[in-house]
Design an enzyme around this catalytic site. Sequence first.
Site, mmCIF file in Angstrom:
data_model
loop_
_atom_site.group_PDB
_atom_site.id
_atom_site.type_symbol
_atom_site.label_atom_id
_atom_site.label_comp_id
_atom_site.label_asym_id
_atom_site.label_seq_id
_atom_site.Cartn_x
_atom_site.Cartn_y
_atom_site.Cartn_z
ATOM 1 N N GLU A 22 0.878 -1.157 0.000
ATOM 2 C CA GLU A 22 0.000 0.000 0.000
ATOM 3 C C GLU A 22 0.923 1.216 0.000
ATOM 4 O O GLU A 22 1.615 1.461 0.984
ATOM 5 C CB GLU A 22 -0.794 -0.080 1.306
ATOM 6 C CG GLU A 22 -2.083 0.622 1.347
ATOM 7 C CD GLU A 22 -2.714 0.457 2.738
ATOM 8 O OE1 GLU A 22 -2.846 -0.687 3.233
ATOM 9 O OE2 GLU A 22 -3.030 1.479 3.328
ATOM 10 N N ASP A 76 -5.065 9.448 9.691
ATOM 11 C CA ASP A 76 -3.733 8.987 10.059
ATOM 12 C C ASP A 76 -3.437 9.269 11.521
ATOM 13 O O ASP A 76 -3.747 10.341 12.035
ATOM 14 C CB ASP A 76 -2.661 9.685 9.213
ATOM 15 C CG ASP A 76 -2.712 9.243 7.765
ATOM 16 O OD1 ASP A 76 -3.510 8.335 7.451
ATOM 17 O OD2 ASP A 76 -1.965 9.806 6.951
#
Lengths: 278, 432
Positions: free
Chosen positions: A58, A69
Amino acid sequence: MSGFQTGFSSQAFQVAAAQGRTALVGYLPVGYPDVPRSLEALAALCGGPDDPGVDLVEVGLPYSDPMMDGPVIQAAGTLALERGVRTKDVFTAVEAVRAAGKPAVVMTYWNLVDRYGVKAFARDLAAAGGAGLITPDLIPDEAGDWLEASDEHGLDRIFLVAPSSSDERIVSTVAACRGWVYATAVMGVTGTRAESAPAAPALVARIRRLCPNALVGVGLGISNGRQAAEVAAFADAAIVGSAFLKPLLAVDGGDFARGLADLAAVRRDLAQGVRTAG
Amino acid sequence: MTRTDTPPAGAPAPGDTGLPDATGHYNKFGGRYVPEALVAALDQLDREFEAARADDAFWRELDGLRVNYAGRPTPLTPAEKFSRLCGNATVLLKREDLNHTGSHKINNVLGQALLARRMGKTRLIAETGAGQHGVATATAAALLGMECRVYMGLVDTRRQALNVARMQLLGAEVVAVESGSQTLKDAMNEAMREWVATVDDTHYLIGTVAGPHPFPKIVKHFQRVISSEIAEQCRQCYGRLPDAVVACVGGGSNAMGSFADFIDAPGVELYGMEAAGDGVETGRHASSITGGSVGVLHGMRTYVLQDEDGQTLESHSISAGLDYPGVGPEHAWLAATGRAKYEPVDDAEAMEAFKLLTRTEGIMPAIESAHALAGAIRLGRRWQRERPAWHPLIVVTVSGRGDKDVDTAVRYFGLTGQPDRCVGKVEVGGAA
């Protein structure tokens, strides 16, 4: 009938399944610690002969306002942006992963794709050999342009489902996916956790009941081989990000070779974890 | 006046445009660009808001707080001497500065806090830039006995230490955000992140008409009391609606509240004044509509300050409350359709207007509001040139009071904080 479609990135899951195990998906952002060395780090995720790597990479594209995040990935992303990473660099990174022999998907926030042009991004991602795109802040409800562009270029589209998703939304989101579906194991952002999340097995069980043929990757919170083995017991793939970045952040501005060696050690532990499950 | 919210519960409000649509879009703007993990919470919030909107008991309680706690209705003050600077216009000041906590922020905070309690939530979290919204949220939390955590960029906590202390005195926890640019936009990211994990018992009390659907709709609805009062006060005192309403726009909550009831009244021109910082042409500004481009930020599609790749750019303004690189999606739509006009006002123009209002009327506005006042001066003079015989009525929303900005003003005007002269000292002794 779930309407789930397999795609190019499903093969990584299927290859692992043929070996009787769960797939390992590894995340690293392009541009950290800088663009050239991020390509080396991505290659280190891929492993080599007799040194099992991740099954699918990824590739993260850093964004200034990354809502999903955790602190580790955001810190690396902020540094990558300060050091000049650009959207086009993600295609170079995808090519590097393909050259190292692994399939690659990109994970990024929607404004960067939107700004590049959804069609242009799909075209350039496909041309680089990318398998598809994970979209943490794009839900199928807003994804009309992307559904069209990904169909045109044969790209996988990996949307997220969460413990809070209703059954109805799980069904409609999985139907919009191609390749696999990303199950967020905890309510929260990315980052390593001491304990694995209790919500994950229940969420995956719900997806399996509602959409029996869907391939399910579980992410957010996996940091070591033991946790990977736990996830391997119920999911089709274990997704790991922050744990790969920590060794690189620990040597920022210093001994990158040591960071790479530590990263490889984390990757071996996790690769072992998915191979010893059950 | 016991009821400040004029529309009966459930009835379409004046200015109802039928937008956003059911999916939260104002044509191409708005929507929900959020992690799936938040969708259930946003759906619940929308359902509860629509139920509350149609519930007379909810509005009775909110109206009681508006009247007896916040101090509404706020006056519409004729600014006779200030008007002389604005061509032939009569300028009326909508005095949101006279609200409890010193700005319009309390209107939204009281509404959302009651909504949160109705949903059974016991905690409030909020983002704040200068600290005004954080203080208002901490105030509502204290009033309703709820826990409160406020996220604030580390840079802003240093610039606004007094507001950090105010929030702490009110019982809130202030969390400094050290990620990204360490300012308002990062505080929003962090609040949204926390909300993903704590949504079961926590309401994210967003401070402006921005963010994912249904926040822009909800905040507009709680701020529309500003325009409802303006309409009523103008009809009572002048027998008609104003010719223009002027407000400053950062995220855009006081402007949306000031515009709301007039959106379908074509005789009322709507002006939003954006912060131009050093000037839009310098790149150091916060004019998202005038100087930005369409993108996605904080869960909405709108005008955004962004670079070629779509990375968010830092905004710049002397006014912390307008220092935001995006704008509410309904403003984007009003700008795109031309229904409202958006103009940049730079730091120098705003500070001149700050001084002028203070000196002519004895009202010290927030520097945010000074942008709107500068816009009124510009508009009044422009209309005088275009139509010399016309005597228009211009309403300017004074969104907040300027006490918080005294430090900035001292620096800007080069004051020293020293007295002009001394008296009363008698020289004694010293004779040979």
